[in-house]
Design a protein around this motif. Structure first.
Motif, PDB file in Angstrom:
ATOM      1  N   LEU A   1      -6.219   0.691  -4.946  1.00 25.81           N
ATOM      2  CA  LEU A   1      -6.871   1.206  -6.012  1.00 25.81           C
ATOM      3  C   LEU A   1      -7.196   2.915  -5.605  1.00 25.81           C
ATOM      4  O   LEU A   1      -7.333   3.591  -6.241  1.00 25.81           O
ATOM      5  CB  LEU A   1      -8.422   0.828  -6.042  1.00 25.81           C
ATOM      6  CG  LEU A   1      -9.339   1.324  -6.767  1.00 25.81           C
ATOM      7  CD1 LEU A   1      -8.926   1.284  -8.384  1.00 25.81           C
ATOM      8  CD2 LEU A   1     -10.812   0.750  -6.839  1.00 25.81           C
TER       9      LEU A   1
ATOM     10  N   LYS B   1      -7.425  -9.789  -5.854  1.00 27.78           N
ATOM     11  CA  LYS B   1      -8.440  -8.900  -5.686  1.00 27.78           C
ATOM     12  C   LYS B   1      -8.339  -7.951  -4.516  1.00 27.78           C
ATOM     13  O   LYS B   1      -8.523  -6.673  -4.421  1.00 27.78           O
ATOM     14  CB  LYS B   1      -9.778  -9.768  -5.668  1.00 27.78           C
ATOM     15  CG  LYS B   1     -10.998  -8.979  -5.352  1.00 27.78           C
ATOM     16  CD  LYS B   1     -12.225  -9.945  -5.151  1.00 27.78           C
ATOM     17  CE  LYS B   1     -13.487  -9.097  -4.904  1.00 27.78           C
ATOM     18  NZ  LYS B   1     -14.696  -9.852  -4.797  1.00 27.78           N
ATOM     19  N   GLU B   2      -7.750  -8.625  -3.436  1.00 27.91           N
ATOM     20  CA  GLU B   2      -7.607  -7.763  -2.101  1.00 27.91           C
ATOM     21  C   GLU B   2      -6.563  -6.776  -2.362  1.00 27.91           C
ATOM     22  O   GLU B   2      -6.702  -5.625  -1.826  1.00 27.91           O
ATOM     23  CB  GLU B   2      -7.141  -8.924  -0.962  1.00 27.91           C
ATOM     24  CG  GLU B   2      -7.326  -8.258   0.376  1.00 27.91           C
ATOM     25  CD  GLU B   2      -7.184  -9.148   1.498  1.00 27.91           C
ATOM     26  OE1 GLU B   2      -6.728  -8.899   2.476  1.00 27.91           O
ATOM     27  OE2 GLU B   2      -7.278 -10.598   1.280  1.00 27.91           O
ATOM     28  N   GLN B   3      -5.419  -7.166  -3.016  1.00 27.60           N
ATOM     29  CA  GLN B   3      -4.500  -6.202  -3.500  1.00 27.60           C
ATOM     30  C   GLN B   3      -4.863  -4.996  -4.184  1.00 27.60           C
ATOM     31  O   GLN B   3      -4.327  -3.805  -3.998  1.00 27.60           O
ATOM     32  CB  GLN B   3      -3.286  -6.880  -4.218  1.00 27.60           C
ATOM     33  CG  GLN B   3      -2.503  -7.898  -3.168  1.00 27.60           C
ATOM     34  CD  GLN B   3      -1.260  -8.523  -4.319  1.00 27.60           C
ATOM     35  OE1 GLN B   3      -0.822  -7.788  -5.061  1.00 27.60           O
ATOM     36  NE2 GLN B   3      -0.923  -9.709  -3.890  1.00 27.60           N
ATOM     37  N   ILE B   4      -5.698  -5.225  -5.180  1.00 27.56           N
ATOM     38  CA  ILE B   4      -6.232  -4.262  -5.976  1.00 27.56           C
ATOM     39  C   ILE B   4      -7.235  -3.302  -5.164  1.00 27.56           C
ATOM     40  O   ILE B   4      -7.070  -2.047  -5.295  1.00 27.56           O
ATOM     41  CB  ILE B   4      -7.140  -4.914  -7.211  1.00 27.56           C
ATOM     42  CG1 ILE B   4      -6.187  -5.476  -8.195  1.00 27.56           C
ATOM     43  CG2 ILE B   4      -7.645  -3.600  -7.847  1.00 27.56           C
ATOM     44  CD1 ILE B   4      -6.547  -6.138  -9.414  1.00 27.56           C
ATOM     45  N   LEU B   5      -8.014  -3.970  -4.219  1.00 33.24           N
ATOM     46  CA  LEU B   5      -8.722  -2.919  -3.620  1.00 33.24           C
ATOM     47  C   LEU B   5      -7.913  -2.111  -2.495  1.00 33.24           C
ATOM     48  O   LEU B   5      -8.223  -1.057  -2.309  1.00 33.24           O
ATOM     49  CB  LEU B   5      -9.723  -3.782  -2.687  1.00 33.24           C
ATOM     50  CG  LEU B   5     -10.912  -4.670  -3.467  1.00 33.24           C
ATOM     51  CD1 LEU B   5     -11.729  -5.330  -2.492  1.00 33.24           C
ATOM     52  CD2 LEU B   5     -11.874  -3.610  -4.096  1.00 33.24           C
ATOM     53  N   ASP B   6      -6.544  -2.567  -2.192  1.00 31.35           N
ATOM     54  CA  ASP B   6      -5.667  -1.860  -1.132  1.00 31.35           C
ATOM     55  C   ASP B   6      -5.169  -0.856  -1.757  1.00 31.35           C
ATOM     56  O   ASP B   6      -5.021   0.265  -1.297  1.00 31.35           O
ATOM     57  CB  ASP B   6      -4.797  -2.744  -0.622  1.00 31.35           C
ATOM     58  CG  ASP B   6      -5.238  -3.614   0.677  1.00 31.35           C
ATOM     59  OD1 ASP B   6      -6.291  -3.133   1.094  1.00 31.35           O
ATOM     60  OD2 ASP B   6      -4.726  -4.609   1.027  1.00 31.35           O
TER      61      ASP B   6
ATOM     62  N   ARG C   1       0.807  -1.073   0.040  1.00 32.70           N
ATOM     63  CA  ARG C   1      -0.035   0.147   0.035  1.00 32.70           C
ATOM     64  C   ARG C   1       0.669   1.084   0.034  1.00 32.70           C
ATOM     65  O   ARG C   1       0.779   2.279  -0.806  1.00 32.70           O
ATOM     66  CB  ARG C   1      -0.826   0.208   1.351  1.00 32.70           C
ATOM     67  CG  ARG C   1      -1.994  -1.238   1.112  1.00 32.70           C
ATOM     68  CD  ARG C   1      -2.862  -1.205   2.202  1.00 32.70           C
ATOM     69  NE  ARG C   1      -3.527  -0.006   2.581  1.00 32.70           N
ATOM     70  CZ  ARG C   1      -4.622   0.359   3.640  1.00 32.70           C
ATOM     71  NH1 ARG C   1      -4.890  -0.787   4.347  1.00 32.70           N
ATOM     72  NH2 ARG C   1      -5.145   1.627   3.803  1.00 32.70           N
TER      73      ARG C   1
END
Length: 486
Positions: A416, A409-414, A290
């Motif tokens: 984004l 998916k979790e990485q992208i949400l973090d 992040r």
């Protein structure tokens, strides 16, 4: 754990100082040399790059990563790898020495023969320093590494500039590289008191090479892929076009690959110490992703937005064709630090086999990108590089995410929110440049001030967590510095 955290923050701090001060000096030196030299002369060095880079991969052979990951290294391990590095450096230099003439014929540039034979000396010089650097990295002593690299870069850069002023042309670039390698090696041996033993342990070699061999193959594939563009452009276009491309690539690397280098260099030994604590490993890994991607998105979007006034102001109108290459390369290199972190996690978990598997898959996919460059030109090739970067991220994150339960998916949400802030900033800065009817230097300064203000205001208003985390670290370091001076 608190001690490890302090060492980690200190490691990142000094590694950032090392990379950005070092690259900052190189950047300034590069600007001066770009004004003194021609794109053709930079293109000649670009033609040699792939051969030096491949040779360097063989010299290291993944042993550095293997030693850093191993928590109980002994003198047998270090001395064995040192002797291997030195022997490999000598052998590979001799190979390059005899291949120099055929390489010159391949590019139809006879001058490459002597350039390769002189520049190739860096292989022998650097083979002396690999273990010295590994020992400092394992101790998270990036402060000493920073001092050495900054000093060697400054002195060699000054020598290169003096030679360029004196009319030595491409030789100013060659001697600068050789001098930098020599000074870094000399200072490492003077200031880091490790001395090798005349020991070559077959058992140590076998153990370390078992892990490192897969990284060697992965590194070779990655090195060939990253440098094949230089070969393609140099062979099928011209030294001048390669000069434009390499100059844009150097500008792009300033934020992108330097952040990747810092992340890989510090996170690997730190995360390796946490490899048996899955919860702490994931938490630290998530925080890294992040924070790092917040910085990367801002810098890369900003550079793409100010590319034209940046190029013209710093190195002149003769480099104007580099602008579009730089803008496109910024998007191609935006995910480099994310690739580095995901691949680091595979190494931390001891899965160099997966690392190799991924590199093979990605390089097979890269073949159409290379072909696009040959048939449709440099812009088509860079466009393919952008697409390939996203495909590579999917592959890297799929496997690393499964190992620590941190999927893509979790990485992208973090990351984004950081991406959206960077896009908004980049668009405003870009259109500000279009509206402004001023000189390029003033335009660049206004754009940079505008971008900084936008990011600051948005992050302060919404209390953006990743920004606040980095801000806290910076403020703490400043307080420590000033308190230490009292």
């Amino acid at each position: 754990m608190s001690s490890l955290k302090q060492k980690t923050v200190s490691g990142f701090t000094w590694s950032f100082i090392d990379n950005f001060a070092n690259q900052g000096i190189q950047f300034i030196v590069g600007i001066i040399l770009a004004r003194l030299l021609t794109p053709d002369e930079f293109g000649l060095i670009g033609m040699i790059t792939i051969f030096i880079a491949i040779s360097q991969s063989f010299i290291d052979s993944g042993f550095s990563s293997a030693l850093i990951r191993k928590n109980n290294c002994n003198e047998n391990d270090y001395s064995t790898v040192f002797l291997y590095n030195l022997g490999a450096g000598l052998i590979l230099y001799l190979i390059l020495f005899f291949l120099a003439e055929p390489i010159g014929i391949f590019y139809n540039q006879p001058v490459l023969k002597i350039l390769i034979r002189v520049l190739g000396l860096t292989l022998i010089i650097r083979s002396f320093t690999i273990i010295q650097s590994v020992l400092l990295t394992k101790r998270l002593d990036f402060k000493l590494q920073a001092k050495i690299s900054i000093l060697s870069t400054f002195i060699s850069g000054a020598i290169g500039i003096i030679m360029a002023y004196a009319g030595y042309g491409v030789w100013s670039l060659v001697i600068r590289s050789v001098t930098s390698a020599f000074l870094a090696s000399l200072l490492l041996w003077l200031w880091n008191k490790w001395k090798p033993l005349l020991i070559f342990s077959k058992s140590s070699f076998k153990e370390l090479f078992g892990f490192g061999s897969k990284l060697l193959l992965s590194g070779l594939l990655d090195t060939i892929y990253n440098n094949i563009y230089y070969l393609i452009i140099g062979k099928f276009f011209s030294a001048k076009e390669l000069g434009y491309f390499t100059r844009a690539d150097i500008f792009k690397d300033m934020p992108s690959k330097n952040i990747s280098g810092v992340v890989s260099r510090v996170s690997y030994p730190v995360l390796s110490k946490l490899q048996d604590d899955k919860e702490a490993l994931k938490s630290g890994y998530r925080r890294l992703i992040r924070s790092v991607m917040f910085i990367t998105f801002i810098l890369m979007m900003g550079m793409a937005a100010v590319a034209e006034p940046l190029i013209i102001s710093l190195i002149g109108y003769k480099w104007l064709p580099s602008v579009v290459y730089l803008q496109m390369l910024c998007f191609a290199g935006m995910l480099y630090p994310l690739h580095a972190l995901n691949l680091n996690m595979l190494n931390v978990q001891g899965r160099s086999d997966l690392f190799l598997k991924l590199e093979i898959i990605k390089k097979i996919i890269a073949v159409p990108v290379i072909m696009a460059g040959i048939f449709w030109g440099i812009k088509a090739m860079i466009g393919g590089m952008i697409i390939l970067s996203f495909i590579a991220y999917y592959l890297n994150s799929y496997y690393s995410g499964r190992l620590i339960d941190y999927p893509m998916k979790e990485q992208i949400l973090d990351i984004l929110p950081s991406f959206l802030i960077a896009v908004l900033m980049g668009l405003i800065v870009y259109f500000t440049g279009i509206i402004l009817q001023t000189g390029n230097i003033l335009k660049l300064l206004i754009q940079l001030a505008t971008g900084s203000l936008i990011v600051f205001v948005i992050c302060e208003i919404i209390k953006f967590g990743d920004y606040l985390y980095i801000k806290e670290i910076v403020i703490d370091k400043i307080k420590i510095y000033f308190n230490g001076r009292k």
